[in-house]
Write a protein that holds these residues in place. Structure first.
Motif, PDB file in Angstrom:
ATOM      1  N   TYR A  28      54.742  37.133  48.609  1.00 24.36           N
ATOM      2  CA  TYR A  28      53.540  37.165  49.398  1.00 24.36           C
ATOM      3  C   TYR A  28      52.447  38.096  48.914  1.00 24.36           C
ATOM      4  O   TYR A  28      51.213  37.715  49.328  1.00 24.36           O
ATOM      5  CB  TYR A  28      53.672  37.772  51.072  1.00 24.36           C
ATOM      6  N   PHE A  29      52.714  38.955  48.046  1.00 29.24           N
ATOM      7  CA  PHE A  29      51.824  39.795  47.190  1.00 29.24           C
ATOM      8  C   PHE A  29      51.062  38.996  46.224  1.00 29.24           C
ATOM      9  O   PHE A  29      49.932  39.332  45.600  1.00 29.24           O
ATOM     10  CB  PHE A  29      52.147  41.011  46.723  1.00 29.24           C
ATOM     11  N   ARG A  30      51.559  38.126  45.680  1.00 31.86           N
ATOM     12  CA  ARG A  30      51.099  37.349  44.382  1.00 31.86           C
ATOM     13  C   ARG A  30      49.712  36.410  45.011  1.00 31.86           C
ATOM     14  O   ARG A  30      49.832  35.717  45.804  1.00 31.86           O
ATOM     15  CB  ARG A  30      52.084  36.321  44.163  1.00 31.86           C
ATOM     16  N   ALA A  31      48.881  36.850  44.108  1.00 39.70           N
ATOM     17  CA  ALA A  31      47.531  36.002  44.536  1.00 39.70           C
ATOM     18  C   ALA A  31      47.503  34.945  43.207  1.00 39.70           C
ATOM     19  O   ALA A  31      47.368  35.019  42.014  1.00 39.70           O
ATOM     20  CB  ALA A  31      46.191  36.939  43.992  1.00 39.70           C
ATOM     21  N   GLU A  32      47.322  33.647  43.900  1.00 37.97           N
ATOM     22  CA  GLU A  32      47.295  32.504  42.987  1.00 37.97           C
ATOM     23  C   GLU A  32      45.925  31.899  42.882  1.00 37.97           C
ATOM     24  O   GLU A  32      44.929  32.388  43.700  1.00 37.97           O
ATOM     25  CB  GLU A  32      48.139  31.349  43.943  1.00 37.97           C
ATOM     26  N   ILE A  33      45.510  31.443  41.659  1.00 39.94           N
ATOM     27  CA  ILE A  33      44.264  30.903  41.279  1.00 39.94           C
ATOM     28  C   ILE A  33      44.144  29.572  41.896  1.00 39.94           C
ATOM     29  O   ILE A  33      44.830  28.709  41.704  1.00 39.94           O
ATOM     30  CB  ILE A  33      43.949  30.705  39.938  1.00 39.94           C
ATOM     31  N   ASP A  34      43.477  29.498  42.994  1.00 36.49           N
ATOM     32  CA  ASP A  34      43.462  28.281  43.715  1.00 36.49           C
ATOM     33  C   ASP A  34      41.822  28.078  44.174  1.00 36.49           C
ATOM     34  O   ASP A  34      41.058  28.539  44.941  1.00 36.49           O
ATOM     35  CB  ASP A  34      44.130  28.659  45.364  1.00 36.49           C
ATOM     36  N   ASN A  35      41.200  26.922  43.639  1.00 36.34           N
ATOM     37  CA  ASN A  35      39.873  26.696  43.618  1.00 36.34           C
ATOM     38  C   ASN A  35      39.726  26.294  44.982  1.00 36.34           C
ATOM     39  O   ASN A  35      38.545  25.938  45.456  1.00 36.34           O
ATOM     40  CB  ASN A  35      39.515  25.544  42.640  1.00 36.34           C
ATOM     41  N   GLU A  36      40.606  25.983  45.873  1.00 40.59           N
ATOM     42  CA  GLU A  36      40.171  25.578  47.140  1.00 40.59           C
ATOM     43  C   GLU A  36      39.829  27.016  48.223  1.00 40.59           C
ATOM     44  O   GLU A  36      39.640  26.672  49.168  1.00 40.59           O
ATOM     45  CB  GLU A  36      41.514  24.870  47.976  1.00 40.59           C
ATOM     46  N   LYS A  37      40.391  28.021  47.804  1.00 34.83           N
ATOM     47  CA  LYS A  37      39.983  29.283  48.166  1.00 34.83           C
ATOM     48  C   LYS A  37      39.030  30.245  47.540  1.00 34.83           C
ATOM     49  O   LYS A  37      38.898  30.163  46.229  1.00 34.83           O
ATOM     50  CB  LYS A  37      41.456  30.170  48.402  1.00 34.83           C
ATOM     51  N   SER A 456      38.833  54.069  28.408  1.00 32.50           N
ATOM     52  CA  SER A 456      39.671  52.966  28.949  1.00 32.50           C
ATOM     53  C   SER A 456      39.671  52.408  30.279  1.00 32.50           C
ATOM     54  O   SER A 456      39.420  51.519  30.803  1.00 32.50           O
ATOM     55  CB  SER A 456      41.167  53.206  28.341  1.00 32.50           C
ATOM     56  N   SER A 457      39.333  53.831  30.882  1.00 37.10           N
ATOM     57  CA  SER A 457      39.215  53.582  32.446  1.00 37.10           C
ATOM     58  C   SER A 457      37.984  52.672  32.859  1.00 37.10           C
ATOM     59  O   SER A 457      37.986  51.980  34.021  1.00 37.10           O
ATOM     60  CB  SER A 457      39.430  54.779  33.143  1.00 37.10           C
ATOM     61  N   ALA A 458      37.034  52.855  32.196  1.00 38.65           N
ATOM     62  CA  ALA A 458      35.615  52.426  32.242  1.00 38.65           C
ATOM     63  C   ALA A 458      35.748  50.827  32.067  1.00 38.65           C
ATOM     64  O   ALA A 458      34.895  49.929  32.770  1.00 38.65           O
ATOM     65  CB  ALA A 458      34.581  52.861  31.328  1.00 38.65           C
ATOM     66  N   LEU A 459      36.650  50.364  31.496  1.00 36.29           N
ATOM     67  CA  LEU A 459      36.825  48.979  31.160  1.00 36.29           C
ATOM     68  C   LEU A 459      37.835  48.214  32.145  1.00 36.29           C
ATOM     69  O   LEU A 459      37.990  46.888  32.154  1.00 36.29           O
ATOM     70  CB  LEU A 459      37.489  48.729  29.904  1.00 36.29           C
ATOM     71  N   TRP A 460      38.458  48.948  33.025  1.00 32.21           N
ATOM     72  CA  TRP A 460      39.465  48.528  33.998  1.00 32.21           C
ATOM     73  C   TRP A 460      39.322  47.171  34.854  1.00 32.21           C
ATOM     74  O   TRP A 460      40.133  46.476  34.897  1.00 32.21           O
ATOM     75  CB  TRP A 460      39.714  49.834  34.971  1.00 32.21           C
ATOM     76  N   PRO A 461      38.148  47.141  35.252  1.00 33.11           N
ATOM     77  CA  PRO A 461      37.828  45.739  36.070  1.00 33.11           C
ATOM     78  C   PRO A 461      37.880  44.447  35.242  1.00 33.11           C
ATOM     79  O   PRO A 461      38.357  43.471  35.735  1.00 33.11           O
ATOM     80  CB  PRO A 461      36.470  46.082  36.652  1.00 33.11           C
ATOM     81  N   PHE A 462      37.711  44.467  34.106  1.00 33.64           N
ATOM     82  CA  PHE A 462      37.967  43.371  33.336  1.00 33.64           C
ATOM     83  C   PHE A 462      38.839  43.346  32.386  1.00 33.64           C
ATOM     84  O   PHE A 462      39.470  42.323  31.872  1.00 33.64           O
ATOM     85  CB  PHE A 462      36.510  42.787  32.543  1.00 33.64           C
ATOM     86  N   GLU A 469      40.161  38.212  25.941  1.00 42.05           N
ATOM     87  CA  GLU A 469      40.520  36.770  26.171  1.00 42.05           C
ATOM     88  C   GLU A 469      39.976  36.210  27.325  1.00 42.05           C
ATOM     89  O   GLU A 469      39.796  37.124  28.398  1.00 42.05           O
ATOM     90  CB  GLU A 469      41.953  36.600  26.279  1.00 42.05           C
ATOM     91  N   GLN A 470      39.391  35.076  27.380  1.00 42.47           N
ATOM     92  CA  GLN A 470      38.787  34.516  28.203  1.00 42.47           C
ATOM     93  C   GLN A 470      40.022  33.725  29.365  1.00 42.47           C
ATOM     94  O   GLN A 470      39.948  32.589  29.449  1.00 42.47           O
ATOM     95  CB  GLN A 470      37.634  33.624  28.047  1.00 42.47           C
ATOM     96  N   THR A 471      40.638  34.699  29.848  1.00 47.82           N
ATOM     97  CA  THR A 471      41.959  34.190  30.726  1.00 47.82           C
ATOM     98  C   THR A 471      41.415  33.393  32.077  1.00 47.82           C
ATOM     99  O   THR A 471      40.420  33.618  32.377  1.00 47.82           O
ATOM    100  CB  THR A 471      42.777  35.358  31.082  1.00 47.82           C
ATOM    101  N   GLU A 472      42.289  32.881  32.951  1.00 47.05           N
ATOM    102  CA  GLU A 472      41.815  32.145  33.968  1.00 47.05           C
ATOM    103  C   GLU A 472      41.906  33.332  34.967  1.00 47.05           C
ATOM    104  O   GLU A 472      40.975  32.981  35.896  1.00 47.05           O
ATOM    105  CB  GLU A 472      43.054  31.154  34.261  1.00 47.05           C
ATOM    106  N   TYR A 476      38.405  33.469  37.407  1.00 45.41           N
ATOM    107  CA  TYR A 476      38.409  33.430  38.866  1.00 45.41           C
ATOM    108  C   TYR A 476      38.088  34.792  39.495  1.00 45.41           C
ATOM    109  O   TYR A 476      37.550  34.739  40.631  1.00 45.41           O
ATOM    110  CB  TYR A 476      39.785  32.742  39.154  1.00 45.41           C
ATOM    111  N   PHE A 477      38.738  35.892  39.227  1.00 46.18           N
ATOM    112  CA  PHE A 477      38.775  36.914  39.724  1.00 46.18           C
ATOM    113  C   PHE A 477      37.501  37.823  39.486  1.00 46.18           C
ATOM    114  O   PHE A 477      37.330  38.963  40.100  1.00 46.18           O
ATOM    115  CB  PHE A 477      40.135  37.702  39.803  1.00 46.18           C
ATOM    116  N   TYR A 478      36.971  37.771  38.335  1.00 44.79           N
ATOM    117  CA  TYR A 478      35.579  38.849  38.015  1.00 44.79           C
ATOM    118  C   TYR A 478      34.337  38.082  38.221  1.00 44.79           C
ATOM    119  O   TYR A 478      34.282  36.900  37.966  1.00 44.79           O
ATOM    120  CB  TYR A 478      35.870  39.014  36.559  1.00 44.79           C
ATOM    121  N   PRO A 479      33.454  38.555  38.891  1.00 42.36           N
ATOM    122  CA  PRO A 479      33.354  40.160  39.207  1.00 42.36           C
ATOM    123  C   PRO A 479      34.363  40.483  40.499  1.00 42.36           C
ATOM    124  O   PRO A 479      34.351  39.539  41.251  1.00 42.36           O
ATOM    125  CB  PRO A 479      31.956  40.502  39.427  1.00 42.36           C
TER     126      PRO A 479
END
Length: 886
Positions: A28-37, A456-462, A469-472, A476-479
């Motif tokens: 249930y904690f797993r967040a899926e990449i879902d373009n419908e959401k 290193s903490s300054a880069l944490w959100p990305f 790498e331009q990951t999925e 999807y989640f940034y910003p």
């Protein structure tokens, strides 16, 4: 339904671990990449691997979990991404302390051996805080857990360093930095904590060469005078214009230093003369650059005087200070000493006094990076909640100095800079260079230092989402949406994440910065080991359960404000979980094994109490959802708490009981449907705040989805809002409260039935008559009339008034005359004795003459009060005797 299906009492220890395992097993904690959401993302502020869960973590984690669970229920693909921080200084100190117990030093192991030891330590202890966060109920996506020194985050750090270096935004140079002599490392400005300390101003005489004059200079750090290379005055100060260009003799060192003119000097402060020590003061450093002054460093990295300190070499800085002051006195060059309280910088880790020292370090140029970061907050693209914290942000960013990013440690991201051993050329590269671009040499040595942890903490959100790498995940989640953090690290971390996101992602890292306060003890003090007032969240959880801790931390709090930890509040929150548990158990006991008769709400056949509770509930949904949107989580929690405890449990369930036990099957079905509807949907509102007990109850509800975690957040249903029912029911409740108050004042138990006469305002008579059952059930009324006022009606009654009714209750129904007369006569005897005692005292001339006037006055007041109380008791005896004799 068999009552054994849900336990008689709620036991968190039997529920929490198994429930958390169920959530984990089902993903249930797993967040899926879902373009419908719509995506929703919170990146956890990474706790240090050195730490264990403290009460501040518990508050921070609870707030993040509430937001994540709420958005998940609202239909978002909600990601709460967890991780931990390598914490260079803190971790290295811990490991060195551990090694010292074994008689081992860093140098014994060497760099590689020490790092092997550090990684072993991280594997052994670094996961403890993660497991503790799970105990709190944190719904993080643990499959995406990151560490600031994992392979991906380390790659991001190297990439950023190289990019900033190539853009001329990172440089290496000799600058004044904050130095901790105990940790033996540089500190950024944000890592220095300033505290008020008692100190002195030493006024020292500097003789002017070839003159009988001397210049008096005041300093709080006389030991630094050994590194003075000039004395400065303001160019327009008439007192010293004739001395500009001459020299003064530096006391104790017998070195001539120039007398220079600089606009920095404030001629109105003190004597208008300042000593210039370019190697030990940031302002003096800048003056030194303007005037081409020599930089003489007189301390080593441990805070001891070095070879430039003459006869004081080898002394520690405080020993040298004492000796220098003694020597100045002996030479009659110490004019005076003044007490002086001033701000002193301390290391944020070990609390040692920080020394400003010139040192060759790596720096980030901040002005170009700060400017766009300031604009994004000013134009509202990034919003601080509460907004007042923008002032701290702006003050820091608008006055920012270049950021010293190198640290003299081994644990951390090693600086990717290599120096040619033959020509000293610097090469910045992700891998060791093969050949020097300047001289062709193949012999290189990597920089020994590591980067500031906050780099290193300054880069944490990305970096956590896969960059560079331009990951999925990154797409999807940034910003991300919200950063939840305390106000103490706005400049440490928040500001750096903002400018880093803009520089490397060309986008803000988050839209909201949700600031919470600190958790203090019951007296409002900071929690610390020295005070012994710290609270271990795991102990609270073990005793009361995670839900009780979570609810106690958030109920009633306001964004940005400190809160006080009270054990009583935890107990009250535990009592609330028991309250909702008992309510659910009662409802479940009254549902047949075949729950098929629980139908959707039939709005055509609802009773007044049904309409009222459904209306109150739906208004609650609208209000709570709005509070959540505005980050008013404490207000939202309090509203749900109040509704659940009062309207639902104390009122509606009690109002519904006669119908549940009655013979009218249809009416019973409507009551059960309403109870289940309000219970199940109130559990949904409560779930983000108290996830464990709500899930356990949910699992026993009929027709429920497989988990409350993935159920739908309640939506406001305007059709169920009934202001007419609310108004009528509130008035009925006011009358019931008034009756209860009368009973309480007369000490009449609910078991003693009574009559009730109501005189209603126009339009209310039918309402009271049609709902007599409520007065019977909740006020102990056996007979009720609604009519017009008369003197006979009001005679010998207990009365009360509400907005739309006058209440009259015959005293003969409320009072056992014999018992009450016995009680009143006992009270009469007691009061007569008190009156007699007071009068005896006041009739004593010696007491009146000798006792202080305020004592005499106090006795008179007591006498008057006892006499009034006696008169009231005598009146009550007469009234009851009259009723008894009828």
């Amino acid at each position: 339904m068999d009552e054994r299906i849900i336990a008689k009492t709620y036991d968190p220890k039997k529920v929490e671990d198994k429930t958390y395992d169920m959530w984990m097993d089902r993903g249930y904690f797993r967040a899926e990449i879902d373009n419908e959401k719509e995506p929703y993302c919170i990146i956890m502020p990474p706790p240090n691997i050195t730490g264990s869960l403290h009460i501040g973590h518990a508050l921070d984690g609870t707030l993040q979990d509430i937001l994540t669970r709420w958005k998940r229920m609202e239909g978002y693909s909600a990601l709460w991404l967890p991780g931990t921080d390598h914490a260079s200084i803190a971790t290295e100190v811990k490991i060195i302390e551990q090694m010292a117990k074994e008689g081992i030093t860093k140098n014994d192991l060497g760099r590689e051996g020490f790092l092997e030891r550090a990684w072993e330590w991280k594997e052994k202890y670094g996961g403890q805080i993660v497991e503790q966060f799970k105990k709190l109920g944190s719904s993080c996506d643990w499959s995406r857990e990151r560490f600031t020194m994992d392979e991906g985050c380390s790659e991001a750090v190297t990439e950023v360093f190289i990019r900033l270096y190539e853009e001329d935004l990172i440089y290496r140079g000799d600058r004044i930095i904050n130095w901790c002599p105990d940790c033996k490392t540089a500190l950024s400005d944000a890592e220095v904590e300033h505290e008020e300390d008692d100190g002195n101003f030493w006024h020292i005489k500097y003789p002017v060469v070839d003159s009988d004059r001397y210049l008096t200079i005041a300093t709080t750090r006389p030991e630094t005078m050994l590194g003075d290379t000039a004395v400065a005055v303001h160019p327009d100060d008439e007192r010293y214009k004739d001395l500009i260009g001459k020299t003064a003799m530096l006391p104790l060192m017998d070195r001539e230093i120039p007398i220079i003119a600089d606009d920095y000097v404030d001629s109105e402060f003190g004597t208008g003369i300042v000593k210039i020590t370019p190697a030990h003061d940031p302002n003096d450093f800048e003056i030194g650059l303007r005037h081409g002054l020599e930089q003489i460093r007189i301390m080593d990295d441990g805070g001891n005087m070095n070879e430039n300190a003459g006869i004081y070499e080898g002394m520690d800085r405080y020993e040298a200070r004492r000796k220098i002051v003694e020597d100045l006195k002996e030479l009659k060059l110490l004019k005076k000493v003044e007490d002086h309280r001033h701000n002193v910088g301390h290391c944020y880790r070990c609390s040692s006094t920080v020394e400003p020292i010139i040192s060759r370090q790596w720096f980030v140029k901040m002005k170009p990076l700060a400017k766009p970061a300031i604009e994004e907050v000013k134009n509202g693209n990034i919003k601080f909640v509460p907004q007042r914290f923008e002032k701290i942000y702006f003050n820091w960013m608008e006055n920012i100095r270049d950021w010293c990013i190198s640290r003299q440690l081994w644990w951390g991201h090693r600086i990717p800079a290599y120096y040619c051993n033959d020509c000293d050329e610097t090469v910045v590269s992700s891998t060791a260079p093969v050949k020097c671009p300047k001289c062709g040499s193949k012999s290189f040595k990597q920089d020994e230092d590591v980067l500031d942890t906050w780099f290193s903490s300054a880069l944490w959100p990305f970096s956590t989402l896969g960059w560079p790498e331009q990951t999925e995940d990154l797409k999807y989640f940034y910003p991300t949406d919200v950063l939840v953090t305390g106000y103490d690290i706005i400049f440490f971390w928040v500001a750096r994440m903002i400018f880093s996101g803009l520089e490397h992602m060309d986008e803000i890292p988050f839209e909201y910065v949700f600031i919470h306060g600190m958790v203090r003890d019951a007296k409002g003090r900071h929690m610390s080991k020295s005070l012994g007032n710290g609270i271990d969240p795991l102990e609270v959880i073990d005793k009361y359960g995670a839900d009780a801790l979570r609810l106690s931390l958030v109920t009633g709090i306001s964004p940005g404000n400190d809160m006080r930890f009270h054990w009583e509040k935890v107990e009250a929150s535990r009592n609330f979980t028991n309250k909702i548990w008992n309510a659910a158990r009662f409802i479940l006991m009254n549902i047949e094994d075949n729950a098929s008769h629980i139908q959707p709400i039939d709005t055509e056949n609802l009773e007044l109490s049904d309409r009222w509770i459904l209306s109150k509930y739906n208004n609650l949904v609208a209000e709570v959802t709005e509070n959540m949107e505005r980050f008013e989580l404490g207000i939202a929690a309090q509203k749900i708490y109040d509704f659940t405890w009062s309207e639902f449990c104390d009122w509606y369930i009690e109002l519904a009981k006669p119908r549940l036990y009655g013979e009218d099957v249809k009416d019973k079905e409507i009551a059960i449907s309403t109870l289940v509807y309000v219970l199940s949907n109130t559990l949904k509102l409560l779930h983000p705040f108290i996830p464990f007990v709500t899930e356990e109850i949910w699992q026993h509800l009929p027709q429920a989805e497989e988990s409350i975690m993935i159920s739908k957040w309640p939506e406001f249903n305007r059709q169920l809002v009934d202001s007419d029912a609310q108004g009528k029911m509130e008035e009925i409740m006011d009358v019931i409260r008034a009756i209860r108050n009368i009973r309480a004042e007369l000490e009449v138990p609910m078991s003693r039935k009574a009559k009730l006469n109501i005189v209603a305002k126009e339009g209310w008579q039918d309402i009271f008559e049609q709902n007599q059952i409520y007065f019977t059930t909740l006020a102990g009324i056996e007979e009720m009339t609604v009519g017009k006022y008369s003197e006979e009606l009001a005679k010998n009654t207990a009365t009360a008034v509400t907005t739309n009714a006058q209440i009259f209750m015959p005293l003969e129904d409320l009072i056992d005359f014999e018992t009450e007369l016995k009680r009143l006569n006992a009270e009469k005897q007691k009061l007569e004795k008190e009156v007699q005692r007071c009068q005896g005292k006041l009739g004593n001339a010696q007491f009146i003459e000798n006792a202080p006037s305020h004592i005499v006055e106090k006795e008179r007041k007591k006498s008057e009060e006892y006499e009034q109380m006696l008169a009231n008791v005598l009146r009550q005896i007469d009234e009851i005797q009259e009723l008894k004799d009828k």
